[in-house]
Each structure stands twice: as structure tokens, then as C-alpha cells.
Scaffold this active site. Sequence first.
Site, PDB file in Angstrom:
ATOM      1  N   GLU A   1       0.812  -1.213   0.000  1.00  0.00           N
ATOM      2  CA  GLU A   1       0.000   0.000   0.000  1.00  0.00           C
ATOM      3  C   GLU A   1       0.855   1.276   0.000  1.00  0.00           C
ATOM      4  O   GLU A   1       0.583   2.231   0.729  1.00  0.00           O
ATOM      5  CB  GLU A   1      -0.949   0.004   1.204  1.00  0.00           C
ATOM      6  CG  GLU A   1      -1.949  -1.135   1.185  1.00  0.00           C
ATOM      7  CD  GLU A   1      -2.909  -1.127   2.363  1.00  0.00           C
ATOM      8  OE1 GLU A   1      -4.099  -1.431   2.164  1.00  0.00           O
ATOM      9  OE2 GLU A   1      -2.470  -0.819   3.485  1.00  0.00           O
TER      10      GLU A   1
ATOM     11  N   GLU B   1      -7.154  -7.484  -1.062  1.00  0.00           N
ATOM     12  CA  GLU B   1      -7.798  -7.537   0.240  1.00  0.00           C
ATOM     13  C   GLU B   1      -9.229  -7.031   0.123  1.00  0.00           C
ATOM     14  O   GLU B   1      -9.450  -5.853  -0.146  1.00  0.00           O
ATOM     15  CB  GLU B   1      -7.035  -6.694   1.270  1.00  0.00           C
ATOM     16  CG  GLU B   1      -5.622  -7.179   1.557  1.00  0.00           C
ATOM     17  CD  GLU B   1      -4.907  -6.300   2.568  1.00  0.00           C
ATOM     18  OE1 GLU B   1      -5.587  -5.461   3.217  1.00  0.00           O
ATOM     19  OE2 GLU B   1      -3.681  -6.441   2.710  1.00  0.00           O
TER      20      GLU B   1
END
Length: 683
Positions: free
Chosen positions: A261, A335
Amino acid sequence: MQTRRPRWTLRPSGAWWLQRSHLSLGLFSFFSFLGTPSPGAQPCPAAICPQPPVLTEEDCRTALAVALGWSRRRPTCDVGSSVALGSGRHSWPLRPAEANAFPFSLPPLSPFSQCLSWKRIVGIFFLPFVLSGFAPRLKHKQDVVPGRSHQLQSSYVPWNLHEPERGRFDFSGNLDLEAFVLLAAELGLWVILRPGPYICSEIDLGGLPSWLLRDPQLKLRTTSKGFTEAVDEYFDHLIPKVTPLQYCRGGPVIAVQVENEYGSFNKDRNYMPYLHKTLLQRGIVELLLTSDSETDVLKGHIKGVLATVNLKRLHKDAFNQLSKVQRDKPLLIMEYWVGWFDKWGDTHNVKDANNVEHTVSEFIKYEISFNVYMFHGGTNFGFMNGASYVRKHIGVVTSYDYDAVLTEAGDYTEKYFKLRKLLGSVSVIPLPSLPKLTPKAVYPPVTPSLYLPLWDVLQYLNEPVKLNQPVNMENLPINNGSGQSYGFILYETPLCSGGHLHALVHDTAQVFLNETIVGILNEDIRALQIPQFRGCQLLRILVENQGRLNFSWKIQNEQKGLTGSVTINNTPLENFTVYSLEMKMSFFERLRSATWRPVPGSHLGPAFYRGTLRAGSSPKDTFLRLLNWNYGFVFINGRNLGRYWNIGPQESLYLPGTWLHPEDNEIILFEKMKSGSDIQSID
């Protein structure tokens, strides 16, 4: 804590890292797999979808690799090379999604592999980490993955556990990465490895070692010289353990994630290309991928690397940014958040099971590959929890149950049964039977009979450090120059007058004159009035690290303890004695030789309380409740179970039966505020 939910038995404890649960499984991925279109999938017109050849079982064993742009053969393990994405080296026909059938903002000819359909389910189980000694090896392998071999498991690699002190690497015991990956292979699992160096995962500093914070010139997650030197040294030890485990060398590792991320951080445009090159130079040749929030893909992707997204719900603009960086790759939601983590003093997070079921059915309908995060909840044992910053620093609770598909104790939930029914309806292979339930137990209440005030314990700590001026926890000259990472730190200095005391502390501190508490300091309260007194007394400041931030650029400033000078009436105080309270197992071994006192009717202030938990001949899992206690930590046979706090939302601590000895078990509470009565267990 949470209301009890239907039980499930995922019995194995440990295997590699244990920071969450006795086995913490979090990502459960579903990939369309094998042959013909899945039941319920949107149709593909014959005019644009050539009819595929008849596929053999062996053909479809490589379907995932083919779908991601790999060669039909094993790639060559050439150091410095990487499997090309979208290279067209395979001959499998790709079919585009029908424009009117796929209501998301993507190019109308986004290709999907012919081998991607819902005839089999590929499950990725995500095991974040295992702290050394926290859990035994697997007892029953058949209970790990009750299904077929076309499954994957995705695992973070926590740098802070593998290099707790700079230059001291630990891949032994429950930190044995190679044994863990080989166990996955033995169970028929493929592995997607997420080696960081930053991993987030709501653990302390996002998995970065705290000794990085010693150097004020070092900038985390950038190409700062100090940071890249540390990463290079770490990867020089880590990656050689990974390369022989790659698919091209007969191992189970089929993909590696580059960082985590980074689009949300985005401080250095050269950082991600540096990590990409670093992995290639050290021999990673399998598929590389990035993982970013749906709104941060443009800032986090790398050219030539598969971009994936993280999201909490599916909506028509979910893939807007993804479509701008890659138009010829399969969709992968790295995710899909089926719940969320809890913070102290906040409400418990719950996500509706019907909502999750509907979203997963949409994934299936449009043949989107995805990971469920978390599939199996877990536990932030010890001091390993991270923290968030929303107007102020807030620690993540001990439980990482996450309102996941399976609870932190491995129990079934409504989400589990709904997803099982849904997936069973689209699988041509019967789902395996449910594993046996994990037995739980209720043990007799424990009433601590002995105690030691903190001040009596100081002699059993390691030698204190003498300093003219206080330093933060990370810069304390201990642990071979790596400082202190977790726990508490106590500063003492003579004080000969009262007045206006000022100090900067992170995260929270109790201030004492001798053994009497006079106030609290934290990020909001930086000063207090010390009453006047005669003679000189000992000023004591006990500071707790409540967990370092695990997300955002603020991780750069997460030094703990006293982070500046301490003044009384604007005059700096000097001559400090500093005690490190890391509360490692060796400390509790030394405490056994201490002269413990009988517990009084009531005691104010920090102290250790000792009792005996009687588990019988066959210990089982349980939950501990500390209803009459206030704030502190529980240690079972010297192992740190985690933090309790009466502000909630967590109300009990999960205790794996594997931590317990037959019959008697030592239980010690470090209570900061005031003594309680008994310690109860529930099932």
C-alpha cells in the site's frame, strides 16, 4: 470482547510466525479456476470468445500462472530476470468480458483466462506472523486446509521479528520461514509471499524494526541512504531463503508482493522501483505484484508489475484507477475487508454477514479474483499491536478478531456458513466436511495471592542506564545498540522542590514522587503541578509504549518514552537513572526468586500480582475476563498474553490451550492502577 459466535476448529498452532492467534489466518482468496464458464457467470459472446480446447487436469494446474501472464512452462530462474506480465508467451485464448455485463469502469476488452472460472476454488490463507515460542508446531495437519490442493496461502514477513536488533537475524524456531513455506507445500498449498519491508497489518510500526527510529536522518519507506542500507542487509538474509522456494525451482512460492500500500504513503517516487530492482537482483523471478487502496493505485503501482486493489465494498468506480495503469491483466482484489480492527475506547466493529455474502456473490458473478481479509481472526499477543491516529493516538486492541469469517479462536460465524453455502453452489467439487470443533474450557477462578509493587521489582531488571539527560526508548543504549522496542520505561531523578513540571511523553506516563502518584502525562497533557515538599524526593516517570502507528507518514515520529528534556519551573532536570521494562521471559524467570508479599485488601499503583491457573490434565482454549481490574497485561507462564483495559471494547483475552501446561500454570498480572479481585475464564 465480542459476543461468542459459532465455533470452528482450526487447530494448528504456530508453523511460522505467531503474532496473531495460535494460528492466524486472514486472507482467503478465490480465483476462478478450470475450463468452462462458471455457473452464474456473465456470458461471453461466441463472436469474441473462441471456443477453448478440451483441457486436461494438468493443463489447469497451470491456469493461475497462465491467467497472470506466465509461460505455460516453468520460467527459467535467471538471476536478475522476472516473469514478464502480459508477454503473450502462452497460447491460451483470452476472452473479454462482455461490455454490458460488467458494470464497472474498465476497458470493454479486459481479458480473462479461459481457465478462470468457478469450477474450483483457490483459497489463500494469510498467516501474518508467529512470535518465537508463542505456540507449538502443528498437531493435526488435516485440520489446516480441508480441501483440494489447488489452494494458496499468502503471508506477510515481519521484519521487526526477524531482525529484533540490528544485525541479529532470527529465522529459528517459530520464525523458521523456510520450514513454514515447505509445510505449505506439504499441505498442497501455493504461496504468495509479502516480504515488505513495510507490511502494515496493524502491528507495531507496520512491521518495521523500531531501531530504525534511532537515526534522525533516516527516512522510513524512502530511498534515504540509512533506510536502503538497512533494507539491503535484511533482504541479503531474507531473500536467499526465499529463492530456492520459488515455483521455478520446484517450490510453492508463485508470487511476491512488492512492499504494501505504498500509494497511501507516496513520499519518494524512486522507492518502489528501488524495491522492485532489489528483489530482481536477489533472484526473485516469479510474478511480482503491488497492493493498494482503490484510490491509490496510480501512486503505488510499478511498471511491469501486476497492480491489485484493496477495498471494503464493490461499486462501479472501484477499478477506475486500476484501469488506467493496466488494461490487459486479470482483476485481483488483494484484500476484500469483511470486517475491521478495533481500537481502545472505541466501539466494536461489525460488518453485516448479508452484505459480505452479496459482495462475494458479485465477485463470482463477474469472475473477479479476490482475497477475504481477514478470513481467520487473530490476536495481538504481547506488545505487538499497532495504533491509529484519528485526532489522537489510539492503540489497536489485543484481539484481532476483525469480525472475520472465523473468529480469533477459530470458531464458525454466520459469515462462514453463508460463504460456504454460496461457494458450494458454484463448485462442481463437493466441499469437504467441517472440521471438528475446538474444545473450550472454563477453569476455576484465579485469585492472586501474592504481589510485588513495581518498586520492589526494579532490582530484578537489567542494569539501569545512567544519563545526564533522558533519551527516548529507541535511543536507550541497550540491546547491542538497538535500543528498547516495546513495553515500559522508567525514568528516575532527584527532585528537591515542587512547581510546574513539563515533559513530552509518548504515549502515556504516570508521574510519582517516591511511590506516590501525583499525575498523568500524555500527548495532550504535557505539564502538571508538583506540590511543594520538604527535602528531596525521587521523581519517577513511568512511560508506556501503547503501540506505534502502523499507517501514514506519521510513523516517522513514533519514538516512545520521554522525547525531550524534563523541566521544573523551566529548569531542566539532570542525572537520570533509566530502567527498561521489556518484560521478556528471562525477567519473569528472575522474579521467581523474589520475595513476594501477600496481597493486601487494596493497593494503588503499578504492581505485579501472581496466582495459579489450574488447567487439569488436558488444557484447552479459554478466554480470561478481568472484570474488577483496570489496566495492564497478563502473563501466562512468562508469556505475554496481551493488554486488558476496562474502557473496552474488548472484555476478555483469548488464551490458547497450547500455552498451558497440564495442571498448574503461573499467571501474573501487571496492573498499572489498582488491584482487582479474581480472574475468571469463559468458553
